[in-house]
Design a protein around this motif. Structure first.
Motif, short mmCIF file in Angstrom:
data_model
loop_
_atom_site.label_atom_id
_atom_site.label_comp_id
_atom_site.label_asym_id
_atom_site.label_seq_id
_atom_site.Cartn_x
_atom_site.Cartn_y
_atom_site.Cartn_z
N ARG A 22 65.38 104.19 -60.77
CA ARG A 22 65.88 103.46 -59.26
C ARG A 22 66.03 102.17 -59.41
N GLY A 23 66.63 101.42 -58.48
CA GLY A 23 67.08 100.03 -58.63
C GLY A 23 68.49 100.02 -58.72
N LYS A 24 69.36 99.18 -59.19
CA LYS A 24 70.61 99.03 -59.58
C LYS A 24 70.99 100.20 -59.90
#
Length: 55
Positions: A22-24
């Motif tokens: 998850r994240g960028k």
């Protein structure tokens, strides 16, 4: 390769708890590729059975 070159061969523990999916998007994609490569690498390794597990 590491197991073959080890003086005391045994199980190899891979710690990759920081590889989040998850994240960028580009970071998640990179981490996914790393995890996928590790799973594929492990699938090609022979299964090692310790003497403790056969008792």
């Amino acid at each position: 390769m590491p197991r073959q070159q080890s003086v005391h061969p045994g199980p190899i523990v891979l710690d990759f708890e920081d590889h989040y999916l998850r994240g960028k998007p580009e970071v998640a994609r990179h981490n996914y590729e790393v995890l996928k490569t590790l799973i594929q690498w492990r699938a090609r390794q022979p299964r090692v059975v310790s003497s403790a597990s056969t008792a």
